[in-house]
Design a protein around this motif. Structure first.
Motif, PDB file in Angstrom:
ATOM      1  N   MET A 240       0.630  -1.114  -0.124  1.00  0.00           N
ATOM      2  CA  MET A 240      -0.225   0.375  -0.256  1.00  0.00           C
ATOM      3  C   MET A 240       0.461   1.521  -0.032  1.00  0.00           C
ATOM      4  SD  MET A 240      -2.967   1.505   2.910  1.00  0.00           S
ATOM      5  CE  MET A 240      -3.046   2.689   2.446  1.00  0.00           C
ATOM      6  N   ASP A 241       0.369   2.432  -1.192  1.00  0.00           N
ATOM      7  CA  ASP A 241       1.568   3.348  -0.907  1.00  0.00           C
ATOM      8  C   ASP A 241       0.610   4.584   0.411  1.00  0.00           C
ATOM      9  OD1 ASP A 241       2.750   5.535  -1.814  1.00  0.00           O
ATOM     10  OD2 ASP A 241       1.686   6.032  -3.768  1.00  0.00           O
ATOM     11  N   TYR A 242       1.486   4.634   1.037  1.00  0.00           N
ATOM     12  CA  TYR A 242       1.046   5.548   2.429  1.00  0.00           C
ATOM     13  C   TYR A 242       1.253   7.659   2.096  1.00  0.00           C
ATOM     14  CZ  TYR A 242       0.597   1.532   5.263  1.00  0.00           C
ATOM     15  OH  TYR A 242      -0.377   0.055   5.445  1.00  0.00           O
ATOM     16  N   THR A 243       1.932   7.701   1.055  1.00  0.00           N
ATOM     17  CA  THR A 243       2.530   9.054   0.395  1.00  0.00           C
ATOM     18  C   THR A 243       1.031   9.959   0.771  1.00  0.00           C
ATOM     19  OG1 THR A 243       2.108   8.713  -1.623  1.00  0.00           O
ATOM     20  CG2 THR A 243       3.681   8.581  -1.433  1.00  0.00           C
ATOM     21  N   LYS A 244      -0.200  10.198   0.347  1.00  0.00           N
ATOM     22  CA  LYS A 244      -0.649  10.686   0.777  1.00  0.00           C
ATOM     23  C   LYS A 244      -1.491  11.455   1.999  1.00  0.00           C
ATOM     24  CE  LYS A 244      -3.953   9.540  -3.583  1.00  0.00           C
ATOM     25  NZ  LYS A 244      -4.965   9.393  -3.511  1.00  0.00           N
ATOM     26  N   ILE A 245      -0.529  10.180   3.596  1.00  0.00           N
ATOM     27  CA  ILE A 245      -0.622  10.698   4.716  1.00  0.00           C
ATOM     28  C   ILE A 245       0.514  11.264   4.651  1.00  0.00           C
ATOM     29  CG2 ILE A 245       0.144   9.924   6.604  1.00  0.00           C
ATOM     30  CD1 ILE A 245      -1.651   7.198   5.990  1.00  0.00           C
ATOM     31  N   LYS A 246       1.185  10.843   4.824  1.00  0.00           N
ATOM     32  CA  LYS A 246       2.851  12.277   4.269  1.00  0.00           C
ATOM     33  C   LYS A 246       2.202  13.331   3.792  1.00  0.00           C
ATOM     34  CE  LYS A 246       7.188  13.154   3.741  1.00  0.00           C
ATOM     35  NZ  LYS A 246       9.260  12.129   3.273  1.00  0.00           N
ATOM     36  N   GLN A 247       1.472  13.767   2.535  1.00  0.00           N
ATOM     37  CA  GLN A 247       1.261  14.799   1.449  1.00  0.00           C
ATOM     38  C   GLN A 247       0.337  15.399   2.919  1.00  0.00           C
ATOM     39  OE1 GLN A 247       0.156  13.346  -1.421  1.00  0.00           O
ATOM     40  NE2 GLN A 247       1.883  13.179  -2.656  1.00  0.00           N
ATOM     41  N   ARG A 248      -0.702  15.102   2.876  1.00  0.00           N
ATOM     42  CA  ARG A 248      -1.966  15.494   3.791  1.00  0.00           C
ATOM     43  C   ARG A 248      -1.037  16.065   5.365  1.00  0.00           C
ATOM     44  NH1 ARG A 248      -6.318  18.381   3.548  1.00  0.00           N
ATOM     45  NH2 ARG A 248      -7.578  18.299   5.771  1.00  0.00           N
ATOM     46  N   ARG A 249      -0.517  15.216   6.086  1.00  0.00           N
ATOM     47  CA  ARG A 249       0.388  15.676   6.889  1.00  0.00           C
ATOM     48  C   ARG A 249       1.118  17.439   6.914  1.00  0.00           C
ATOM     49  NH1 ARG A 249       5.377  15.374   9.260  1.00  0.00           N
ATOM     50  NH2 ARG A 249       5.428  13.792   7.989  1.00  0.00           N
ATOM     51  N   LEU A 250       1.393  17.351   5.904  1.00  0.00           N
ATOM     52  CA  LEU A 250       2.601  18.589   5.401  1.00  0.00           C
ATOM     53  C   LEU A 250       1.720  19.528   4.832  1.00  0.00           C
ATOM     54  CD1 LEU A 250       5.922  16.502   3.598  1.00  0.00           C
ATOM     55  CD2 LEU A 250       5.849  17.606   5.691  1.00  0.00           C
ATOM     56  N   PHE A 251       0.687  19.191   4.105  1.00  0.00           N
ATOM     57  CA  PHE A 251      -0.196  20.256   3.721  1.00  0.00           C
ATOM     58  C   PHE A 251      -1.149  20.984   4.891  1.00  0.00           C
ATOM     59  CE2 PHE A 251      -4.602  21.845   3.268  1.00  0.00           C
ATOM     60  CZ  PHE A 251      -4.503  22.546   1.952  1.00  0.00           C
ATOM     61  N   LEU A 252      -0.426  20.128   6.577  1.00  0.00           N
ATOM     62  CA  LEU A 252      -1.667  20.694   7.502  1.00  0.00           C
ATOM     63  C   LEU A 252      -0.571  22.033   8.057  1.00  0.00           C
ATOM     64  CD1 LEU A 252      -4.201  17.739   8.016  1.00  0.00           C
ATOM     65  CD2 LEU A 252      -4.550  20.257   7.251  1.00  0.00           C
ATOM     66  N   MET A 253       0.545  21.548   8.093  1.00  0.00           N
ATOM     67  CA  MET A 253       1.563  21.855   8.681  1.00  0.00           C
ATOM     68  C   MET A 253       1.915  20.941   9.706  1.00  0.00           C
ATOM     69  SD  MET A 253       1.913  26.230   7.268  1.00  0.00           S
ATOM     70  CE  MET A 253       0.646  26.364   7.415  1.00  0.00           C
ATOM     71  N   MET A 254       1.638  20.102   9.860  1.00  0.00           N
ATOM     72  CA  MET A 254       1.955  18.944  11.083  1.00  0.00           C
ATOM     73  C   MET A 254       3.472  18.437  11.218  1.00  0.00           C
ATOM     74  SD  MET A 254      -1.335  16.478  12.156  1.00  0.00           S
ATOM     75  CE  MET A 254      -1.983  17.689  12.145  1.00  0.00           C
ATOM     76  N   THR A 255       3.826  18.432  12.023  1.00  0.00           N
ATOM     77  CA  THR A 255       4.901  17.340  12.914  1.00  0.00           C
ATOM     78  C   THR A 255       4.677  16.063  12.774  1.00  0.00           C
ATOM     79  OG1 THR A 255       5.130  18.214  14.809  1.00  0.00           O
ATOM     80  CG2 THR A 255       6.005  19.179  13.528  1.00  0.00           C
ATOM     81  N   GLN A 256       5.328  15.302  12.926  1.00  0.00           N
ATOM     82  CA  GLN A 256       5.145  13.703  12.956  1.00  0.00           C
ATOM     83  C   GLN A 256       4.804  13.429  14.351  1.00  0.00           C
ATOM     84  OE1 GLN A 256       9.309  11.807  11.251  1.00  0.00           O
ATOM     85  NE2 GLN A 256       7.655  11.088   9.627  1.00  0.00           N
ATOM     86  N   LYS A 257       5.491  14.475  14.761  1.00  0.00           N
ATOM     87  CA  LYS A 257       5.073  14.527  16.329  1.00  0.00           C
ATOM     88  C   LYS A 257       3.860  14.486  17.150  1.00  0.00           C
ATOM     89  CE  LYS A 257       6.703  15.870  21.029  1.00  0.00           C
ATOM     90  NZ  LYS A 257       7.401  16.323  22.049  1.00  0.00           N
ATOM     91  N   GLU A 258       3.133  15.953  16.270  1.00  0.00           N
ATOM     92  CA  GLU A 258       2.195  16.939  16.949  1.00  0.00           C
ATOM     93  C   GLU A 258       1.175  15.094  16.003  1.00  0.00           C
ATOM     94  OE1 GLU A 258       2.445  21.139  16.102  1.00  0.00           O
ATOM     95  OE2 GLU A 258       2.272  19.861  13.929  1.00  0.00           O
ATOM     96  N   LEU A 259       1.402  14.553  15.082  1.00  0.00           N
ATOM     97  CA  LEU A 259       0.587  13.590  14.457  1.00  0.00           C
ATOM     98  C   LEU A 259       0.687  12.334  15.574  1.00  0.00           C
ATOM     99  CD1 LEU A 259      -1.525  12.591  12.761  1.00  0.00           C
ATOM    100  CD2 LEU A 259       0.110  11.661  11.380  1.00  0.00           C
ATOM    101  N   SER A 260       1.499  12.492  16.433  1.00  0.00           N
ATOM    102  CA  SER A 260       1.547  10.858  17.093  1.00  0.00           C
ATOM    103  C   SER A 260       0.566  11.505  18.478  1.00  0.00           C
ATOM    104  CB  SER A 260       2.977  11.028  17.408  1.00  0.00           C
ATOM    105  OG  SER A 260       2.985  10.383  18.780  1.00  0.00           O
ATOM    106  N   GLU A 261       1.144  12.612  18.312  1.00  0.00           N
ATOM    107  CA  GLU A 261       0.278  13.013  20.666  1.00  0.00           C
ATOM    108  C   GLU A 261      -1.410  13.389  19.886  1.00  0.00           C
ATOM    109  OE1 GLU A 261       1.630  17.166  20.585  1.00  0.00           O
ATOM    110  OE2 GLU A 261       3.506  15.896  21.551  1.00  0.00           O
ATOM    111  N   LEU A 262      -1.733  13.365  18.597  1.00  0.00           N
ATOM    112  CA  LEU A 262      -3.028  13.056  18.624  1.00  0.00           C
ATOM    113  C   LEU A 262      -3.703  11.559  17.869  1.00  0.00           C
ATOM    114  CD1 LEU A 262      -3.689  16.281  15.590  1.00  0.00           C
ATOM    115  CD2 LEU A 262      -4.460  15.810  18.132  1.00  0.00           C
ATOM    116  N   THR A 263      -2.710  10.696  17.313  1.00  0.00           N
ATOM    117  CA  THR A 263      -2.869   9.344  17.392  1.00  0.00           C
ATOM    118  C   THR A 263      -2.998   8.373  18.110  1.00  0.00           C
ATOM    119  OG1 THR A 263      -1.977   8.761  16.090  1.00  0.00           O
ATOM    120  CG2 THR A 263      -3.641   9.699  14.880  1.00  0.00           C
ATOM    121  N   GLY A 264      -1.996   8.696  19.077  1.00  0.00           N
ATOM    122  CA  GLY A 264      -1.341   7.205  19.914  1.00  0.00           C
ATOM    123  C   GLY A 264      -1.207   6.929  19.392  1.00  0.00           C
TER     124      GLY A 264
END
Length: 71
Positions: free
Chosen positions: A1-25
């Protein structure tokens, strides 16, 4: 599976991986591995990431092959 849309969307939202981690667990390291293609996420993890990023997910079956589509 291609997860590029997850990364693209996260970057579009100007969100760091750490911020996404805190939101999702989901750990930041796990997110990094998923985005780089080093690790395949299970459906529950993909759902958490998509929900946090306001992405939809659909699952299609074609000739006994199940495909997860993020969009």
């Amino acid at each position: 599976m291609d997860y590029t849309k997850i990364k693209q969307r996260r970057l579009f939202l100007m969100m760091t991986q750490k911020e996404l981690s805190e939101l999702t667990g989901v750990s930041q390291q796990h997110i990094s591995q998923i985005e780089s293609g080093k690790y395949s996420a299970n459906l529950q993890t993909v759902e958490k990431l998509c929900e946090a990023l306001n992405l939809s997910i659909s699952i299609e079956s074609d000739n006994d092959e199940v495909k997860k589509i993020i969009g």
